[in-house]
Design an enzyme around this catalytic site. Structure first.
Site, PDB file in Angstrom:
ATOM      1  N   LEU A 209      30.074   1.785  -2.951  1.00 32.44           N
ATOM      2  CA  LEU A 209      29.520   0.698  -2.120  1.00 32.44           C
ATOM      3  C   LEU A 209      28.412   1.241  -1.239  1.00 32.44           C
ATOM      4  O   LEU A 209      28.616   2.237  -0.550  1.00 32.44           O
ATOM      5  CB  LEU A 209      30.618   0.121  -1.213  1.00 32.44           C
ATOM      6  CG  LEU A 209      31.801  -0.552  -1.915  1.00 32.44           C
ATOM      7  CD1 LEU A 209      32.948  -0.721  -0.940  1.00 32.44           C
ATOM      8  CD2 LEU A 209      31.393  -1.890  -2.504  1.00 32.44           C
ATOM      9  N   HIS A 210      27.245   0.622  -1.280  1.00 33.27           N
ATOM     10  CA  HIS A 210      26.183   1.069  -0.375  1.00 33.27           C
ATOM     11  C   HIS A 210      25.203  -0.022   0.027  1.00 33.27           C
ATOM     12  O   HIS A 210      24.299   0.222   0.811  1.00 33.27           O
ATOM     13  CB  HIS A 210      25.412   2.228  -1.001  1.00 33.27           C
ATOM     14  CG  HIS A 210      24.512   1.798  -2.133  1.00 33.27           C
ATOM     15  ND1 HIS A 210      24.976   1.529  -3.394  1.00 33.27           N
ATOM     16  CD2 HIS A 210      23.181   1.561  -2.172  1.00 33.27           C
ATOM     17  CE1 HIS A 210      23.968   1.180  -4.164  1.00 33.27           C
ATOM     18  NE2 HIS A 210      22.867   1.181  -3.458  1.00 33.27           N
TER      19      HIS A 210
END
Ligand code: UD1
Length: 371
Positions: A209-210
């Site tokens: 996740l980013h």
């Protein structure tokens, strides 16, 4: 007198760019008419966000690295533009190839077009139709001004045609990410990263996740952390944490609750071979990455994409991808455990030969004096 070689800048700045650049660089190197030059903007600079990828993808060190580093978008794009303009004025290339949708992509294409240098966009035409994503703005601007648009799939061609792009500018070449995977397949299969972590095949979930929309906000990120802990009750969760995400987790005091949870493994960002080894052996992947949506579709691994939209809809319509929400993801995972998920098929031209098709197009350009 023989014609001189065509000087081709291959622009890369951020992690996903290196995976797209490698197959094209390796193919161009074989050609006696081409002189490919790797230009790294330095948008990503940590060893595990940049250098390790060069090693895994068998790339030489970049010929040029601007070392611009992190910053606000305006500042980052501006710094790249200043550095790239200087380079082009001092040593003008015949072609500038940009790839993907990161800030380095849009910065360099703007410079090259304004200097009258021929440009090509690898991975053109993708659209999420969500201009709150910085990448969508980068894609639109790049495709409006680049000379050659190389697309990965039919939906991308359709987007460009709908936007009024002249059909002769569009060439469907396929998905270059798959070339990288196939070039490294043996090393990925022999890598055994998942066994080193004492995991079983199909016995864990990989999380990445980013995206700012997921990680830049305490409310969202806390809910996501609760969901990860919940998933950990069903299956081990492997979570290599992007630097942006790690910064936010620390800022919001969320990192320690994840680290305390025994079924969650929090790791530093992984190299290409390690991450692909984890993907191909996972039960499923939970992500907001663009590249992982494609790689899971190619490998037939179920993928839940924690986003309201995707610029890669073919991974949903033809592949194994499903858009997910924080509130719905536990049910989606239950469905995967029951085998109720799309088994998918590999989209057309995702075959490991995209770089060859690009090189053929460029050879024609060279022979006709275009580059
Ligand atoms: C960028 C791309 C995104 C891509 C992602 C892949 C843009 C607008 N975004 O997002 O499309 O999916 O790369 O990773 O171009 N940082 C480090 N070390 C690094 C790089 C970044 O610590 O080597 C930290 C810095 O605190 C930085 C933050 O991560 O401010 C974000 O980096 P940045 O390049 O701005 O965007 P990404 O989130 O990585």
């Amino acid at each position: 007198m023989s014609k001189r070689k065509s000087k081709i800048h291959l622009i890369a700045g951020a992690r996903p760019n290196f995976i797209k650049l490698a197959p094209l660089y390796h193919e161009l190197k074989k050609e006696d008419w081409a002189f490919p030059i790797i230009v790294h903007t330095g948008q990503h600079y940590d060893l595990n966000m940049s250098g390790n990828f060069f090693k895994d993808l068998d790339l030489i060190q970049p010929h040029i690295n601007f070392g611009v580093g992190s910053g606000l978008h305006g500042e980052q794009v501006a710094k790249i533009m200043i550095a790239y303009e200087k380079l082009c004025v001092e040593d003008r290339p015949d072609l500038c190839v940009v790839m993907g949708d990161v800030n380095s992509t849009v910065a360099c294409v703007l410079v090259a077009v304004k200097l009258g240098i021929k440009t090509a966009h690898l991975e053109a035409g993708l659209r999420s139709f969500d201009k709150t994503m910085p990448e969508e703005v980068n894609r639109i601007v790049t495709d409006v001004i680049a000379n050659m648009l190389w697309t990965p799939s039919r939906d991308a061609d359709e987007n460009l045609l709908r936007e009024g792009v002249a059909p002769e500018k569009i060439k469907r070449v396929g998905n270059i990410m798959i070339d990288s995977f196939e070039n490294c397949r043996e090393a990925i299969e022999n890598n055994r990263y998942f066994t080193n972590l004492k995991l079983n095949k199909n016995g864990y979930c990989l999380v990445t996740l980013h995206r700012p929309s997921n990680v830049d906000g305490i409310e969202n990120l806390s809910k996501i952390c609760e969901v990860l802990i919940e998933i950990g009750k069903k299956i081990p969760v492997i979570f290599p944490v992007h630097p942006r995400t790690r910064t936010r987790l620390k800022e919001y005091n969320l990192l320690s609750s994840l680290e305390k949870c025994s079924s969650l493994k929090i790791l530093e960002p992984l190299s290409y071979l390690d991450s692909m080894n984890l993907v191909m052996n996972a039960k499923f992947v939970l992500t907001d990455s663009g590249g992982l949506q494609e790689e899971t579709t190619y490998l037939g691994i179920p993928c839940l994409t924690l986003r309201p939209n995707t610029e890669r809809p073919i991974t949903v319509t033809e592949g194994t991808n499903k858009l997910a929400t924080v509130s719905g993801v536990i049910q989606d995972i239950a469905d995967i455990f029951k085998g109720r998920h799309s088994k998918g098929k590999v989209p057309d031209l995702w075959d490991g030969h995209t770089a060859n098709r690009v090189v053929s197009l460029l050879k024609e350009e060279y022979n006709s004096g275009g580059i």
